[in-house]
Design a protein around this motif. Structure first.
Motif, PDB file in Angstrom:
ATOM      1  N   TYR A 147       0.860  -1.185   0.000  1.00 15.96           N
ATOM      2  CA  TYR A 147       0.000   0.000   0.000  1.00 15.96           C
ATOM      3  C   TYR A 147       0.894   1.231   0.000  1.00 15.96           C
ATOM      4  CZ  TYR A 147      -3.192  -3.681   1.209  1.00 15.96           C
ATOM      5  OH  TYR A 147      -3.908  -4.859   1.165  1.00 15.96           O
ATOM      6  N   HIS A 148       0.719   2.099  -0.991  1.00 18.67           N
ATOM      7  CA  HIS A 148       1.646   3.221  -1.194  1.00 18.67           C
ATOM      8  C   HIS A 148       1.588   4.222  -0.060  1.00 18.67           C
ATOM      9  CE1 HIS A 148       3.513   6.788  -2.982  1.00 18.67           C
ATOM     10  NE2 HIS A 148       4.144   5.951  -3.783  1.00 18.67           N
ATOM     11  N   GLN A 149       0.393   4.643   0.330  1.00 14.51           N
ATOM     12  CA  GLN A 149       0.142   5.531   1.474  1.00 14.51           C
ATOM     13  C   GLN A 149       0.641   6.959   1.301  1.00 14.51           C
ATOM     14  OE1 GLN A 149      -1.706   3.727   4.436  1.00 14.51           O
ATOM     15  NE2 GLN A 149      -2.006   3.048   2.326  1.00 14.51           N
ATOM     16  N   ASP A 150       1.098   7.314   0.100  1.00 13.60           N
ATOM     17  CA  ASP A 150       1.570   8.682  -0.127  1.00 13.60           C
ATOM     18  C   ASP A 150       1.327   9.085  -1.582  1.00 13.60           C
ATOM     19  OD1 ASP A 150       2.673  11.110   0.696  1.00 13.60           O
ATOM     20  OD2 ASP A 150       4.730  10.492   0.253  1.00 13.60           O
ATOM     21  N   LEU A 151       0.143   8.757  -2.085  1.00 19.98           N
ATOM     22  CA  LEU A 151      -0.210   9.105  -3.457  1.00 19.98           C
ATOM     23  C   LEU A 151      -0.523  10.596  -3.529  1.00 19.98           C
ATOM     24  CD1 LEU A 151      -2.520   6.081  -4.262  1.00 19.98           C
ATOM     25  CD2 LEU A 151      -0.203   6.447  -5.128  1.00 19.98           C
ATOM     26  N   ARG A 152       0.413  11.354  -4.090  1.00 15.45           N
ATOM     27  CA  ARG A 152       0.268  12.808  -4.219  1.00 15.45           C
ATOM     28  C   ARG A 152       0.880  13.241  -5.541  1.00 15.45           C
ATOM     29  NH1 ARG A 152       3.376  15.770  -1.024  1.00 15.45           N
ATOM     30  NH2 ARG A 152       4.886  14.092  -0.658  1.00 15.45           N
ATOM     31  N   ILE A 153       0.513  14.439  -6.015  1.00 15.30           N
ATOM     32  CA  ILE A 153       1.022  14.886  -7.318  1.00 15.30           C
ATOM     33  C   ILE A 153       2.546  15.041  -7.363  1.00 15.30           C
ATOM     34  CG2 ILE A 153      -1.144  15.906  -8.110  1.00 15.30           C
ATOM     35  CD1 ILE A 153      -0.008  18.658  -7.360  1.00 15.30           C
ATOM     36  N   PRO A 154       3.252  15.344  -6.244  1.00 12.74           N
ATOM     37  CA  PRO A 154       4.716  15.390  -6.346  1.00 12.74           C
ATOM     38  C   PRO A 154       5.339  14.020  -6.601  1.00 12.74           C
ATOM     39  CG  PRO A 154       3.956  16.547  -4.382  1.00 12.74           C
ATOM     40  CD  PRO A 154       2.800  15.753  -4.905  1.00 12.74           C
ATOM     41  N   ASN A 155       4.585  12.951  -6.338  1.00 16.87           N
ATOM     42  CA  ASN A 155       5.111  11.601  -6.493  1.00 16.87           C
ATOM     43  C   ASN A 155       4.675  10.948  -7.799  1.00 16.87           C
ATOM     44  OD1 ASN A 155       6.376  11.816  -4.021  1.00 16.87           O
ATOM     45  ND2 ASN A 155       4.651  10.917  -2.895  1.00 16.87           N
ATOM     46  N   ILE A 156       4.231  11.784  -8.734  1.00 11.47           N
ATOM     47  CA  ILE A 156       3.813  11.292 -10.052  1.00 11.47           C
ATOM     48  C   ILE A 156       4.652  11.985 -11.125  1.00 11.47           C
ATOM     49  CG2 ILE A 156       1.907  11.101 -11.694  1.00 11.47           C
ATOM     50  CD1 ILE A 156       0.024  11.335  -9.239  1.00 11.47           C
ATOM     51  N   LEU A 157       5.276  11.193 -11.978  1.00 12.06           N
ATOM     52  CA  LEU A 157       6.043  11.728 -13.102  1.00 12.06           C
ATOM     53  C   LEU A 157       5.332  11.359 -14.395  1.00 12.06           C
ATOM     54  CD1 LEU A 157       9.708  10.711 -12.119  1.00 12.06           C
ATOM     55  CD2 LEU A 157       8.523  12.849 -11.599  1.00 12.06           C
ATOM     56  N   ILE A 158       5.420  12.252 -15.381  1.00 13.77           N
ATOM     57  CA  ILE A 158       4.822  11.981 -16.690  1.00 13.77           C
ATOM     58  C   ILE A 158       5.871  12.203 -17.775  1.00 13.77           C
ATOM     59  CG2 ILE A 158       3.057  12.650 -18.360  1.00 13.77           C
ATOM     60  CD1 ILE A 158       1.258  13.431 -16.081  1.00 13.77           C
ATOM     61  N   LYS A 159       6.017  11.209 -18.653  1.00 12.63           N
ATOM     62  CA  LYS A 159       6.925  11.310 -19.793  1.00 12.63           C
ATOM     63  C   LYS A 159       6.226  10.756 -21.029  1.00 12.63           C
ATOM     64  CE  LYS A 159      11.384   9.733 -21.583  1.00 12.63           C
ATOM     65  NZ  LYS A 159      12.549   8.840 -21.351  1.00 12.63           N
ATOM     66  N   ASN A 160       6.073  11.601 -22.041  1.00 12.66           N
ATOM     67  CA  ASN A 160       5.400  11.185 -23.278  1.00 12.66           C
ATOM     68  C   ASN A 160       4.049  10.524 -23.000  1.00 12.66           C
ATOM     69  OD1 ASN A 160       7.662  12.076 -24.734  1.00 12.66           O
ATOM     70  ND2 ASN A 160       8.647  10.079 -24.566  1.00 12.66           N
ATOM     71  N   LYS A 161       3.291  11.150 -22.095  1.00 12.92           N
ATOM     72  CA  LYS A 161       1.958  10.696 -21.704  1.00 12.92           C
ATOM     73  C   LYS A 161       1.971   9.392 -20.897  1.00 12.92           C
ATOM     74  CE  LYS A 161      -0.558  12.994 -25.443  1.00 12.92           C
ATOM     75  NZ  LYS A 161      -1.548  12.844 -26.525  1.00 12.92           N
ATOM     76  N   GLU A 162       3.164   8.898 -20.586  1.00 12.36           N
ATOM     77  CA  GLU A 162       3.273   7.713 -19.738  1.00 12.36           C
ATOM     78  C   GLU A 162       3.483   8.150 -18.296  1.00 12.36           C
ATOM     79  OE1 GLU A 162       5.638   3.440 -19.540  1.00 12.36           O
ATOM     80  OE2 GLU A 162       6.216   4.954 -21.017  1.00 12.36           O
ATOM     81  N   LEU A 163       2.803   7.485 -17.392  1.00 11.71           N
ATOM     82  CA  LEU A 163       2.811   7.888 -15.985  1.00 11.71           C
ATOM     83  C   LEU A 163       3.711   6.970 -15.161  1.00 11.71           C
ATOM     84  CD1 LEU A 163      -0.288   9.019 -14.036  1.00 11.71           C
ATOM     85  CD2 LEU A 163       1.060   7.143 -13.112  1.00 11.71           C
ATOM     86  N   PHE A 164       4.441   7.581 -14.200  1.00 21.71           N
ATOM     87  CA  PHE A 164       5.317   6.827 -13.310  1.00 21.71           C
ATOM     88  C   PHE A 164       5.004   7.196 -11.858  1.00 21.71           C
ATOM     89  CE2 PHE A 164       7.444   7.381 -17.323  1.00 21.71           C
ATOM     90  CZ  PHE A 164       8.015   6.155 -17.583  1.00 21.71           C
ATOM     91  N   LEU A 165       5.093   6.220 -10.986  1.00 21.00           N
ATOM     92  CA  LEU A 165       4.837   6.441  -9.562  1.00 21.00           C
ATOM     93  C   LEU A 165       6.137   6.269  -8.786  1.00 21.00           C
ATOM     94  CD1 LEU A 165       2.762   6.915  -7.294  1.00 21.00           C
ATOM     95  CD2 LEU A 165       2.370   4.445  -7.245  1.00 21.00           C
ATOM     96  N   ILE A 166       6.481   7.264  -7.977  1.00 20.87           N
ATOM     97  CA  ILE A 166       7.746   7.226  -7.234  1.00 20.87           C
ATOM     98  C   ILE A 166       7.505   7.435  -5.743  1.00 20.87           C
ATOM     99  CG2 ILE A 166       9.052   8.074  -9.226  1.00 20.87           C
ATOM    100  CD1 ILE A 166       9.122  10.839  -7.854  1.00 20.87           C
ATOM    101  N   ASP A 167       8.582   7.414  -4.981  1.00 15.86           N
ATOM    102  CA  ASP A 167       8.620   7.679  -3.542  1.00 15.86           C
ATOM    103  C   ASP A 167       7.759   6.695  -2.739  1.00 15.86           C
ATOM    104  OD1 ASP A 167       8.971   8.650  -1.002  1.00 15.86           O
ATOM    105  OD2 ASP A 167       8.766  10.745  -1.575  1.00 15.86           O
TER     106      ASP A 167
END
Length: 268
Positions: A147-167
């Protein structure tokens, strides 16, 4: 007390300088950012000539058992994952008494920077599509009892319309949580972690929808009155944010996201 701690961190948590080589291999290019318990660097891997991301436990935290455990927990979580849209952990090491771990570099734009610095806006359809992509990652995690527990816009990256989840610093694995609770509390804790990720999805969706909102009233109103949304999107938000009966699984959410997208496309 907090002021003293902040002052201490200011003097102690000095990042390594550009050009410094960590573990005899990773040359620091620049500091990407500093979080609550970590310092993140962009580095050049001298063995492969590839860019890598290295996270360091803040020096001020290295004597805290709790923060060390959080740092090690993040590494353990990343080792369990194998997904193209989630960072890959390569190795962990100690250098000059400090703790580090190495990840692949994702050359994407931070969603928070896109909104605040790039002034990017997202209409209803675009917002729903981002949540749909995020939901796929949440489903992947939950199927692994993570469970990620920290889903926020600073933890989302977008490249060429592809989404990545970090942190994954606050992420939790069900087995680790179960070991700290009695049998009667395990199910309740798991449900709460699940619902927290769903709630965070709702918060992200609401945040994205507000990027196109221009206030005409001096008095702030509830989002249900300020935003002009399709009924299906309103229903989705209310369940994610626990205003109505909360969702019990990602399949339910996915079905309602699809319904909201179809309704939005039909209306336009």
């Amino acid at each position: 007390m907090r002021a003293i701690r902040k002052c201490y961190q200011f003097f102690v948590d000095k990042p390594f300088e550009k050009g410094a080589v960590l573990n005899g291999r990773y040359e620091i290019v620049h500091v990407i950012g500093m979080g609550s318990y970590g310092i993140v660097y962009l580095c050049n891997d001298l063995k492969t000539s590839e860019n890598k991301v290295i996270k360091q436990l803040r020096p001020s935290k290295k004597r805290s058992k709790k923060d060390i455990e959080l740092f090690k927990n993040e590494m353990a979580i990343l080792r369990m994952l194998n997904h193209k849209s989630i960072p890959t952990l390569f190795e962990a090491f100690a250098h000059d008494g400090y703790l580090f771990y190495v990840m692949n570099f994702i050359d994407g734009d931070n969603l928070e920077d896109q909104i605040f610095l790039g002034k990017k806006t997202f209409n209803e359809k675009e917002s729903l599509l981002i949540v749909s992509h995020l939901l796929e990652l949440v489903d992947y995690l939950h199927k692994k009892d993570i469970y990620h527990q920290d889903l926020r816009i600073p933890n989302i990256l977008i490249k060429n319309k592809e989404l990545f989840l970090i942190d994954f610093g606050l992420s939790k694995h069900r087995a680790a949580v179960d070991s700290h609770h009695t049998l009667s509390n395990k199910q309740e804790c798991t449900l709460e972690m699940q619902l927290q990720d769903y709630y965070d999805l709702g918060e992200i969706l609401l945040y994205l929808l507000y990027t196109t909102y221009s206030s005409k009233n001096k008095k702030a109103l509830p989002w249900t009155e300020e935003l002009s949304l399709e009924p299906d999107t309103v229903y989705l938000l209310k369940r994610l944010l626990r205003i109505k009966e909360p969702y019990s699984n990602t399949n339910e959410i996915s079905a309602d996201v699809c319904a909201a997208l179809k309704a939005e496309e039909k209306a336009h």
